[in-house]
Structures are given as structure tokens and as C-alpha cells.
Design a protein around this motif. Structure first.
Motif, PDB file in Angstrom:
ATOM      1  N   ILE A 401       0.816  -1.216   0.000  1.00  0.00           N
ATOM      2  CA  ILE A 401       0.000   0.000   0.000  1.00  0.00           C
ATOM      3  C   ILE A 401       0.855   1.274   0.000  1.00  0.00           C
ATOM      4  O   ILE A 401       0.721   2.125  -0.870  1.00  0.00           O
ATOM      5  CB  ILE A 401      -0.958   0.021   1.210  1.00  0.00           C
ATOM      6  N   GLY A 402       1.710   1.434   0.990  1.00  0.00           N
ATOM      7  CA  GLY A 402       2.452   2.681   1.148  1.00  0.00           C
ATOM      8  C   GLY A 402       3.681   2.764   0.267  1.00  0.00           C
ATOM      9  O   GLY A 402       4.199   1.764  -0.218  1.00  0.00           O
ATOM     10  N   ALA A 403       4.165   3.989   0.060  1.00  0.00           N
ATOM     11  CA  ALA A 403       5.375   4.216  -0.725  1.00  0.00           C
ATOM     12  C   ALA A 403       6.604   3.717   0.028  1.00  0.00           C
ATOM     13  O   ALA A 403       6.681   3.825   1.254  1.00  0.00           O
ATOM     14  CB  ALA A 403       5.532   5.704  -1.036  1.00  0.00           C
ATOM     15  N   ARG A 404       7.536   3.137  -0.708  1.00  0.00           N
ATOM     16  CA  ARG A 404       8.806   2.628  -0.143  1.00  0.00           C
ATOM     17  C   ARG A 404       8.566   1.615   0.968  1.00  0.00           C
ATOM     18  O   ARG A 404       9.310   1.549   1.947  1.00  0.00           O
ATOM     19  CB  ARG A 404       9.666   3.786   0.384  1.00  0.00           C
ATOM     20  N   THR A 405       7.529   0.821   0.831  1.00  0.00           N
ATOM     21  CA  THR A 405       7.224  -0.166   1.872  1.00  0.00           C
ATOM     22  C   THR A 405       7.502  -1.599   1.448  1.00  0.00           C
ATOM     23  O   THR A 405       7.205  -2.521   2.208  1.00  0.00           O
ATOM     24  CB  THR A 405       5.749  -0.053   2.300  1.00  0.00           C
ATOM     25  N   PHE A 406       8.062  -1.785   0.260  1.00  0.00           N
ATOM     26  CA  PHE A 406       8.474  -3.134  -0.156  1.00  0.00           C
ATOM     27  C   PHE A 406       9.910  -3.067  -0.632  1.00  0.00           C
ATOM     28  O   PHE A 406      10.235  -2.355  -1.587  1.00  0.00           O
ATOM     29  CB  PHE A 406       7.581  -3.671  -1.275  1.00  0.00           C
ATOM     30  N   LEU A 407      10.790  -3.795   0.071  1.00  0.00           N
ATOM     31  CA  LEU A 407      12.212  -3.818  -0.263  1.00  0.00           C
ATOM     32  C   LEU A 407      12.593  -5.230  -0.665  1.00  0.00           C
ATOM     33  O   LEU A 407      12.233  -6.193   0.006  1.00  0.00           O
ATOM     34  CB  LEU A 407      13.069  -3.380   0.930  1.00  0.00           C
ATOM     35  N   SER A 408      13.343  -5.336  -1.752  1.00  0.00           N
ATOM     36  CA  SER A 408      13.720  -6.662  -2.241  1.00  0.00           C
ATOM     37  C   SER A 408      14.906  -6.542  -3.169  1.00  0.00           C
ATOM     38  O   SER A 408      15.027  -5.562  -3.907  1.00  0.00           O
ATOM     39  CB  SER A 408      12.543  -7.291  -2.997  1.00  0.00           C
ATOM     40  N   PRO A 409      15.798  -7.527  -3.167  1.00  0.00           N
ATOM     41  CA  PRO A 409      16.810  -7.561  -4.223  1.00  0.00           C
ATOM     42  C   PRO A 409      16.135  -7.807  -5.563  1.00  0.00           C
ATOM     43  O   PRO A 409      15.016  -8.309  -5.625  1.00  0.00           O
ATOM     44  CB  PRO A 409      17.712  -8.726  -3.824  1.00  0.00           C
ATOM     45  N   SER A 410      16.818  -7.435  -6.628  1.00  0.00           N
ATOM     46  CA  SER A 410      16.203  -7.588  -7.946  1.00  0.00           C
ATOM     47  C   SER A 410      17.141  -8.358  -8.864  1.00  0.00           C
ATOM     48  O   SER A 410      17.500  -9.492  -8.573  1.00  0.00           O
ATOM     49  CB  SER A 410      15.839  -6.212  -8.512  1.00  0.00           C
ATOM     50  N   ASP A 411      17.600  -7.749  -9.940  1.00  0.00           N
ATOM     51  CA  ASP A 411      18.312  -8.503 -10.973  1.00  0.00           C
ATOM     52  C   ASP A 411      19.688  -9.010 -10.540  1.00  0.00           C
ATOM     53  O   ASP A 411      20.241  -9.885 -11.178  1.00  0.00           O
ATOM     54  CB  ASP A 411      18.452  -7.652 -12.238  1.00  0.00           C
ATOM     55  N   PHE A 412      20.268  -8.451  -9.469  1.00  0.00           N
ATOM     56  CA  PHE A 412      21.545  -8.978  -8.983  1.00  0.00           C
ATOM     57  C   PHE A 412      21.348 -10.292  -8.241  1.00  0.00           C
ATOM     58  O   PHE A 412      22.301 -11.023  -7.999  1.00  0.00           O
ATOM     59  CB  PHE A 412      22.218  -7.945  -8.077  1.00  0.00           C
ATOM     60  N   ASN A 413      20.091 -10.552  -7.831  1.00  0.00           N
ATOM     61  CA  ASN A 413      19.721 -11.828  -7.189  1.00  0.00           C
ATOM     62  C   ASN A 413      20.551 -12.151  -5.954  1.00  0.00           C
ATOM     63  O   ASN A 413      20.995 -13.286  -5.763  1.00  0.00           O
ATOM     64  CB  ASN A 413      19.839 -12.985  -8.192  1.00  0.00           C
ATOM     65  N   ALA A 414      20.746 -11.169  -5.096  1.00  0.00           N
ATOM     66  CA  ALA A 414      21.576 -11.367  -3.912  1.00  0.00           C
ATOM     67  C   ALA A 414      20.780 -12.018  -2.796  1.00  0.00           C
ATOM     68  O   ALA A 414      20.048 -11.360  -2.059  1.00  0.00           O
ATOM     69  CB  ALA A 414      22.160 -10.035  -3.440  1.00  0.00           C
ATOM     70  N   MET A 415      20.906 -13.341  -2.670  1.00  0.00           N
ATOM     71  CA  MET A 415      20.295 -14.038  -1.538  1.00  0.00           C
ATOM     72  C   MET A 415      20.962 -13.590  -0.238  1.00  0.00           C
ATOM     73  O   MET A 415      22.126 -13.201  -0.222  1.00  0.00           O
ATOM     74  CB  MET A 415      20.451 -15.554  -1.699  1.00  0.00           C
ATOM     75  N   GLY A 416      20.203 -13.663   0.845  1.00  0.00           N
ATOM     76  CA  GLY A 416      20.718 -13.228   2.139  1.00  0.00           C
ATOM     77  C   GLY A 416      20.382 -11.786   2.461  1.00  0.00           C
ATOM     78  O   GLY A 416      20.807 -11.256   3.488  1.00  0.00           O
ATOM     79  N   TYR A 417      19.584 -11.134   1.634  1.00  0.00           N
ATOM     80  CA  TYR A 417      19.272  -9.711   1.797  1.00  0.00           C
ATOM     81  C   TYR A 417      18.351  -9.444   2.988  1.00  0.00           C
ATOM     82  O   TYR A 417      18.517  -8.460   3.716  1.00  0.00           O
ATOM     83  CB  TYR A 417      18.605  -9.215   0.505  1.00  0.00           C
ATOM     84  N   CYS A 418      17.391 -10.301   3.220  1.00  0.00           N
ATOM     85  CA  CYS A 418      16.261  -9.984   4.100  1.00  0.00           C
ATOM     86  C   CYS A 418      16.660  -9.675   5.536  1.00  0.00           C
ATOM     87  O   CYS A 418      16.297  -8.616   6.067  1.00  0.00           O
ATOM     88  CB  CYS A 418      15.247 -11.128   4.067  1.00  0.00           C
ATOM     89  N   VAL A 419      17.352 -10.568   6.201  1.00  0.00           N
ATOM     90  CA  VAL A 419      17.613 -10.380   7.623  1.00  0.00           C
ATOM     91  C   VAL A 419      18.388  -9.091   7.883  1.00  0.00           C
ATOM     92  O   VAL A 419      17.978  -8.273   8.729  1.00  0.00           O
ATOM     93  CB  VAL A 419      18.339 -11.607   8.222  1.00  0.00           C
ATOM     94  N   PRO A 420      19.511  -8.833   7.190  1.00  0.00           N
ATOM     95  CA  PRO A 420      20.178  -7.544   7.418  1.00  0.00           C
ATOM     96  C   PRO A 420      19.309  -6.349   7.051  1.00  0.00           C
ATOM     97  O   PRO A 420      19.338  -5.316   7.731  1.00  0.00           O
ATOM     98  CB  PRO A 420      21.413  -7.619   6.518  1.00  0.00           C
ATOM     99  N   ALA A 421      18.530  -6.474   5.968  1.00  0.00           N
ATOM    100  CA  ALA A 421      17.740  -5.328   5.510  1.00  0.00           C
ATOM    101  C   ALA A 421      16.653  -4.948   6.504  1.00  0.00           C
ATOM    102  O   ALA A 421      16.336  -3.761   6.660  1.00  0.00           O
ATOM    103  CB  ALA A 421      17.133  -5.614   4.144  1.00  0.00           C
ATOM    104  N   VAL A 422      16.042  -5.924   7.189  1.00  0.00           N
ATOM    105  CA  VAL A 422      15.041  -5.550   8.192  1.00  0.00           C
ATOM    106  C   VAL A 422      15.705  -4.772   9.327  1.00  0.00           C
ATOM    107  O   VAL A 422      15.092  -3.868   9.906  1.00  0.00           O
ATOM    108  CB  VAL A 422      14.258  -6.771   8.755  1.00  0.00           C
ATOM    109  N   ILE A 423      16.958  -5.091   9.629  1.00  0.00           N
ATOM    110  CA  ILE A 423      17.685  -4.367  10.672  1.00  0.00           C
ATOM    111  C   ILE A 423      17.932  -2.925  10.232  1.00  0.00           C
ATOM    112  O   ILE A 423      17.662  -1.973  10.974  1.00  0.00           O
ATOM    113  CB  ILE A 423      19.006  -5.087  10.993  1.00  0.00           C
ATOM    114  N   GLY A 424      18.438  -2.749   9.007  1.00  0.00           N
ATOM    115  CA  GLY A 424      18.669  -1.405   8.507  1.00  0.00           C
ATOM    116  C   GLY A 424      17.389  -0.601   8.418  1.00  0.00           C
ATOM    117  O   GLY A 424      17.348   0.582   8.791  1.00  0.00           O
ATOM    118  N   ALA A 425      16.313  -1.237   7.930  1.00  0.00           N
ATOM    119  CA  ALA A 425      15.036  -0.537   7.784  1.00  0.00           C
ATOM    120  C   ALA A 425      14.486  -0.103   9.141  1.00  0.00           C
ATOM    121  O   ALA A 425      13.942   0.996   9.291  1.00  0.00           O
ATOM    122  CB  ALA A 425      14.038  -1.430   7.064  1.00  0.00           C
TER     123      ALA A 425
END
Length: 576
Positions: A401-425
Motif C-alpha cells: 500500500i504505502g510508498a517505499r514499503t516493499f524492499l527486495s533484491p532484484s536482478d543482482f539476485n543477492a540471496m541473504g538480503y532480508c535479515v540484514p535489511a530488516v535491521i537497517g530498515a
């Protein structure tokens, strides 16, 4: 005046509004970390791995809470962080990377451990610098920041030699940051031409990516005025609200959900905003835009790279889209209801019902999970995905729904993104709900970063979609080959792991437990607990994205190769 380079770095970072740095201290950065310890504005965050640090910094930037900043050691720190830097580079995410370096008077042929850090990072950053003297520290950091956030954003790298960072040197002044220059206005004639094309179209449609984020309201108004359906890229899922009646979903070809596939089949003029038309957004280049393609992007290098455009407009969507909206409204009255809203809503409802009718047996049906997660979260909650099958389930079934509320790796396909990214977010947005969704394979890569979440007392939830294998690649193997190879992960005691890392734990085994488990996890997070939720997910039904991409890739094969693969799959079906 005499200042250490580290003191100058601290001053510049404070001027730029940096609130956190991410990394692991080392010999080359001791003075830098000592300076940050004394800062009233900046908190250095210790991570377990520099790859995690880069993903944390990436998430800070994606949420719009400033520029994510790394402070890492040279050599191994750089190579460890490279995956996160590369993800930010290909996704157009600004990042400021500060790194120690060898003594500035050393022969440059002999880099630390015989590695040229700049040669390594040049392909995945916008620019790199090596500080030459104390006087250059502050201006270089300002220039690096401007480079990172201007034009198409991206990572920048600044190496601070040991003797400059740690020792005193002479500087005449410490200039304050004066801000960014104003964005250039788009060329009026191009705006007028594009507006006439949109107005003349029988059925215009929009395809929006991450670069359209700052133009969200203008896009909504323009779509409503033209009765134009709107599809997004994976990265741009939050560039247009999913609860808007003109939103169709991610993608627009056979790899997309039915609402997008059916409605966009009738689109005769496509306005693409802030997207490169790269691999994942196009379903492995399976989309077929109409000849009347209008492409708006801040980076002119993307024009006509993958698909020919009839009209191109170089510029920031934040300035282009309001100008285009004004011109369209001057040329055309808003149409009467064409019925497209009802058609989109019908396709969406039918697709969700298709998922609800799927028998998940004793495991969790994805649509049940996402229905309850959407119910439990606020509209501005930040949802972080990783790379894998769960990513496309979220894209198809989780309304953003909200702007900038979905974060995900894309074409670089970097697995392992989620856990660190929730910390940064969460660090960047302490007053908002932050949840992550990771496949069990991606979770295994960076789960140790939950130590960081526990130490910092961050109330985040990570839902682990657990099926015991690398599901996305397993499906990509099995659907055409009828065989899986090298995808089994094995069993993990996630409860024991959560306890060892200092986090709370919730088990979710079936549909009847979904609502209570999600509510319990969010309650724990609200009390400042990091939470791991073990979701026994059902992956037996492939996403539209997976089936569409496999079909597209098979379709472009030579007949001989296609017969070989299909024939082998049929034989395995018979003998199995």
C-alpha cells in the motif's frame, strides 16, 4: 588547524545527516570508530559480516531515511560487502562506502594484500576516490554524496589511507554542506509530444519501477484521468498502491498475474516510468510492449537498450510526471467509467480464489498467510523480501500500500538480503513496523545477523518460509526436467537457533494457526523483541512468474534443444 582525517570524516558525515554506519572495526579504521563513538548524531552499528552491513545500508537508502553508509576495513571487508554493493548498484540505490587503506605514501602498485580495491569496485559503483591529503577529506565526501544521489543513484566508494585517517594534518577550514542543486526541468516539447500520444491512445497503460517512487501522486492522478491500468516492476511494487482500482500487479506479460496479463493485452500505448526493462521486470524479456512506447528515465543509457521506444524523456520522474499530467489534463477531459476497474477487480478476486482453492494439506497456504499479514500490518509497514520463490509469492499475493514499503533484491539476485535489511530498515524507521520474509535457503545465509537485531533490541519479525529446499531453483529444474539437483537444505531446528541468537520464536504449521501466530509475533516485536517465525509453507503451486519465465525461456530455444528437454521430461514422467 590540525585535525585527523577521522575527525574530518565525522564532521562531513554529520553535515550530511548520516545517523548510522555499518561495519566491523579494524586496524585501518580505529580512529574513525573512536570519532563516531563521540558523535551525538551518528551511531556505528557492529555487524557479523560486511555483506550484511551492505544490505543494511541498502535498506536505509530504500526507505528514504537518508543514505546508507558503510564503514569497513580494506581487502576482506570490501570483498565481503561486494554483493550488497552490487545489488545497490544494479538497482539504482545510493550508498556511501568508507574504507580504510594503506599508507598514502606507499607504492600504489602494492595495494593491501595485493588487491586493487578500486578495480574491483569500479564495475559496481558510480565512482571511487582515494583521499590524497587531509584538505581533500570533506570536499571528497561531499562530492561522493552528490554523485551517489544525483542522476540515477548508486553506490560510491571512498578510501581513506591509514596515515590520513589516523594521524593529524593541516586543514584551512571545515566547509559546511550546502545541499543539492535543483533538478533540471524536462524539455517541454518532449512532454507535449508524449501527452498527445497518451491522449490519442485507445487504451493507455503504465509500467512503473523504483524510479517512479517520487512521482507517486502524479502517477495516480494521471492514471485516473486516462483510465490507464498500472503494472509495476518487482522493485517498484510500492510505487503505486495495490488497493487502487487501476493497479493490476507485478509485470504485464504471460509471467504476470491474470489482471495484468488480460488488461495489458489491450494496451496500445505504454508509459514506462523509472524502469530499465531488465530481466526480472520483464519476465526474462518475455514482455512485448506496443510500438507506442513512451519511456521516462533519469538515465538515458536505458533508452532503447532492450525495447525500442517511440518517445524518450530524460529526467527525474518527480519533475517529469507533474509536467506530463498538466499537459494531458489540458488536452483531454477525464473519460467516463470504461469498466476497466471492475475487470481488474474481477481478475484479482478470481486469482486469489484460485489460490484459496489449492489444497495445501497440512502446510500453510500462501494466500492465507498473506491475507492475514496484510490484515495485521499498518499501511506504512515496511515489508522486506529476500531472493527466491517467496519473493514472487509476495509480489503476487501481498498487497503493498504505502510508498517505499516493499524492499527486495532484484536482478543482482543477492540471496541473504532480508535479515540484514530488516535491521537497517528498522534502525532508520524506529516508529514503523518492519517485517521480513525469507526462504529457508536465503535465511541460512545471513541468519547470524539476528545477533545484531537482538543486541540493538530491534522489534522486527522475520518469517522463514520453510520447505527444506531451494524452492525457486527446484521448481525451475523440476517443471522442465522432472528432476531436482542440489536443492535439498536439510532440517534446521529454528527454535534452537532463535534461542541461541537471543530472539523470540513462533512456530506456524497450518492454516488454522496463521492469524494467531502473526499477531503473537507482532506483539513480541512491539515489545522490542526480534522474532523468528518458522512458517511451514506450501510451495506446491508455482507462481505465475515462475511458469511464465520457464515458458518464455523454453520458447526462445532452438527446436532441437526444446525437443531434447521436453522429451527427456516426458520420459522421466513415464518411468517415475
Amino acid at each position: 588547524m590540525k585535525k585527523t582525517g577521522a575527525a574530518l570524516v565525522r564532521f562531513a558525515l554529520e553535515q550530511l545527516g548520516i545517523r548510522h554506519t555499518f561495519g566491523i572495526p579494524g586496524v585501518h579504521t580505529t580512529e574513525l570508530y573512536d570519532q563516531l563513538h563521540s558523535s551525538e548524531h551518528i551511531t556505528p552499528i557492529l555487524v557479523t559480516h560486511e555483506g550484511g552491513a551492505a544490505f543494511m545500508a541498502d535498506a536505509v537508502s530504500r526507505t528514504g531515511a537518508g543514505i546508507g553508509t558503510l564503514l569497513i576495513v580494506p581487502a576482506a571487508g570490501v570483498t565481503h560487502a561486494a554483493s550488497g554493493i552490487g545489488e545497490a548498484g544494479i538497482d539504482g540505490i545510493p550508498m556511501l562506502i568508507l574504507c580504510g587503506g594503506i599508507h598514502s605514501e606507499s607504492d600504489h602498485r602494492y595495494q593491501l594484500h595485493e588487491m586493487d580495491q578500486h578495480a574491483l569496485l569500479t564495475p559496481i559503483t558510480k565512482a571511487t576516490w582515494r583521499i590524497r591529503c587531509h584538505e581533500d577529506v570533506i570536499p571528497t565526501l561531499y562530492r561522493a554524496y552528490e554523485t551517489a544521489v544525483s542522476g540515477e543513484p548508486g553506490p560510491v566508494f571512498v578510501e581513506i589511507p591509514y596515515n590520513i585517517g589516523n594521524f593529524l594534518g593541516e586543514v584551512e577550514r571545515m566547509p559546511e554542506w550546502r545541499g543539492m542543486p535543483l533538478a533540471r526541468s524536462p524539455e517541454r516539447k518532449l512532454i507535449e509530444t508524449a501527452a498527445r500520444e497518451l491522449v490519442a491512445a485507445r487504451q493507455p497503460g503504465f509500467f512503473v519501477g523504483w524510479g517512479a517512487m517520487q512521482a507517486r501522486q502524479a502517477l495516480i492522478t494521471l492514471a485516473e484521468h486516462l483510465e490507464a491500468p498500472v503494472a509495476t516492476t518487482l522493485q517498484g511494487l510500492s510505487a503505486f498502491p495495490a488497493d487502487h482500482p487501476l493497479h493490476t500487479g507485478m509485470g504485464m506479460g504471460e509471467y504476470a498475474v491474470p489482471a495484468a496479463t488480460e488488461v495489458f493485452a489491450e494496451v496500445d500505448c505504454l508509459l514506462a516510468v523509472g524502469t530499465r526493462f531488465s530481466e526480472i521486470p520483464t519476465g526474462s524479456y518475455g514482455v512485448r510492449p506496443p510500438p507506442a512506447l513512451i519511456h521516462v528515465d533519469i538515465n538515458p543509457a536505458v533508452f532503447n537498450a532492450n525495447y525500442p521506444a517511440r518517445h524518450v524523456i530524460e529526467g527525474d520522474a518527480a519533475t517529469v510526471m507533474p509536467a506530463l499530467l498538466e499537459e494531458v489534463m489540458a488536452l483531454k477531459q477525464a473519460p467516463a467509467n470504461t469498466g476497466i476497474h471492475q475487470r481488474i477487480a474481477g481478475h484479482k478476486a478470481a486469482y486469489r480464489q484460485e489460490w484459496r482453492s489449492h489444497d495445501s494439506k497440512d502446510r500453510v497456504n500462501p494466500v492465507v498467510f498473506f491475507d492475514q499479514l496484510r490484515r495485521a500490518l499498518k499501511d506504512d509497514a515496511i515489508i522486506v523480501a529476500d531472493d527466491g520463490n517467496h519473493t514472487f509469492l509476495a509480489a503476487e499475493l501481498m498487497p503493498i500500500i504505502g510508498a517505499r514499503t516493499f524492499l527486495s533484491p532484484s536482478d543482482f539476485n543477492a540471496m541473504g538480503y532480508c535479515v540484514p535489511a530488516v535491521i537497517g530498515a528498522r534502525l532508520a524507521n524506529p516508529d514503523r513496523q518492519v517485517v521480513g520474509i525469507a526462504g529457508d535457503g536465503a535465511f541460512a545465509m545471513t541468519a547470524m545477523e539476528l545477533l545484531t537485531a537482538a543486541r540493538e533490541e530491534l522489534g522486527v519479525v522475520v518469517f522463514v518460509f520453510n520447505d527444506g529446499e531451494l524452492s525457486q531453483i527446484a521448481q525451475a529444474q523440476y517443471l522442465p526436467y522432472r528432476r531436482k539437483t542440489c536443492t535439498v537444505l536439510g532440517k534446521v531446528d529454528y527454535g534452537a537457533l532463535a534461542r541461541a541468537l537471543g530472539t523470540a520464536y513462533v512456530e506456524l504449521t497450518g492454516n488454522g494457526e496463521v492469524a494467531d501466530a502473526i499477531d503473537r509475533a507482532l506483539e513480541l516485536a512491539a515489545d522490542g523483541k526480534a522474532v523468528v517465525v518458522n512458517v511451514h509453507i506450501d510451495y506446491s503451486k508455482p507462481t505465475r512468474f515462475t511458469k511464465g519465465v520457464i515458458k518464455t525461456n523454453l520458447g526462445r530455444m532452438a527446436p532441437r534443444d526444446k525437443v531434447h528437454i521436453v522429451g527427456r521430461a516426458l520420459w522421466r514422467r513415464i518411468v517415475s
